[in-house]
Design a protein around this motif. Structure first.
Motif, short mmCIF file in Angstrom:
data_model
loop_
_atom_site.label_atom_id
_atom_site.label_comp_id
_atom_site.label_asym_id
_atom_site.label_seq_id
_atom_site.Cartn_x
_atom_site.Cartn_y
_atom_site.Cartn_z
N PHE A 61 0.71 -0.59 0.24
CA PHE A 61 0.11 0.12 0.22
C PHE A 61 1.15 1.48 0.39
O PHE A 61 2.31 1.38 0.57
N ILE A 62 0.51 1.90 -0.46
CA ILE A 62 1.14 3.87 -0.31
C ILE A 62 0.11 4.49 -0.52
O ILE A 62 -0.89 4.20 -0.66
N VAL A 63 0.32 5.28 0.51
CA VAL A 63 -0.82 6.36 1.62
C VAL A 63 -0.01 7.38 1.27
O VAL A 63 1.38 8.17 1.36
N MET A 64 -0.61 8.96 0.27
CA MET A 64 0.00 9.93 -0.06
C MET A 64 -1.42 10.61 -0.74
O MET A 64 -2.59 10.92 -0.33
N GLY A 65 -0.96 11.70 -0.20
CA GLY A 65 -1.49 13.37 -0.66
C GLY A 65 -1.63 13.43 -1.64
O GLY A 65 -0.64 12.92 -2.21
N CYS A 66 -2.29 14.48 -2.03
CA CYS A 66 -2.42 15.29 -3.49
C CYS A 66 -1.74 15.37 -3.98
O CYS A 66 -1.12 16.02 -5.50
N THR A 67 -0.98 16.16 -3.07
CA THR A 67 0.20 16.71 -3.56
C THR A 67 1.71 16.25 -3.05
O THR A 67 2.52 16.63 -2.86
N ASP A 68 1.59 14.93 -2.75
CA ASP A 68 2.36 14.38 -2.53
C ASP A 68 3.94 14.19 -3.93
O ASP A 68 2.84 13.44 -4.66
N TYR A 69 4.91 14.04 -3.38
CA TYR A 69 5.67 12.94 -5.21
C TYR A 69 5.69 11.64 -4.41
O TYR A 69 5.94 11.26 -3.16
N LEU A 70 5.21 10.93 -5.74
CA LEU A 70 5.06 9.55 -5.49
C LEU A 70 6.82 8.41 -4.61
O LEU A 70 7.36 7.58 -4.36
N ASP A 71 8.28 9.28 -4.97
CA ASP A 71 9.14 8.41 -3.83
C ASP A 71 8.82 8.87 -2.19
O ASP A 71 9.75 8.75 -1.64
N ASP A 72 8.12 9.88 -2.04
CA ASP A 72 7.90 10.59 -0.24
C ASP A 72 6.72 9.40 0.69
O ASP A 72 6.79 9.61 1.93
N PRO A 73 6.00 9.55 -0.41
CA PRO A 73 4.95 8.63 1.00
C PRO A 73 5.46 7.09 1.68
O PRO A 73 6.10 6.64 1.48
N ALA A 74 4.58 7.37 2.56
CA ALA A 74 4.25 5.80 3.65
C ALA A 74 4.58 4.42 2.71
O ALA A 74 2.89 4.51 1.70
#
Length: 118
Positions: A61-74
């Motif tokens: 699972f990748i958890v990210m906000g709409c302004t996160d970069y794909l390399d950064d999320p948990a």
């Protein structure tokens, strides 16, 4: 896909992705819990609760906000296959009021995801 039901639920459901709506366009507190069993019923503790199935083909699972970069999320490892996810949200009205006033700085919207791996 945007449907009337997705707007009501605050949840866009795709086979391999979920889009969770929030009450505010601001920082929200997010927690993710991967479980082997069904979570206990705590619906009375939240303002809005919905569930959906998700196919975690990659086992991640990748958890990210709409302004996160794909390399950064948990990222969370899960067994590959179908899962059931419950998305619970609370402090919705307080979070909206907080944007209009500094009277309630502790009133942050909380989003909690319980995922049961099958």
């Amino acid at each position: 896909m945007r449907t009337e039901q997705a707007v009501v639920d605050g949840l866009g459901v795709f086979e391999d992705a979920l889009a969770i709506d929030t009450a505010v366009n601001d920082t929200v507190a997010v927690s993710v819990h991967v479980l082997a069993d069904q979570p206990h019923d705590d619906c009375n503790d939240f303002d809005h609760v919905v569930e959906a199935s998700l196919h975690a083909l990659s086992g991640r699972f990748i958890v990210m906000g709409c302004t996160d970069y794909l390399d950064d999320p948990a990222r969370f490892e899960v067994p590959a296959g179908w899962t059931r996810t419950r998305v619970s949200r609370r402090n919705l009205a307080s979070a909206v009021r907080r944007l209009e006033s500094d009277e309630e700085p502790e009133a942050t919207e909380e989003v909690r995801s319980h995922t049961k791996c099958t």
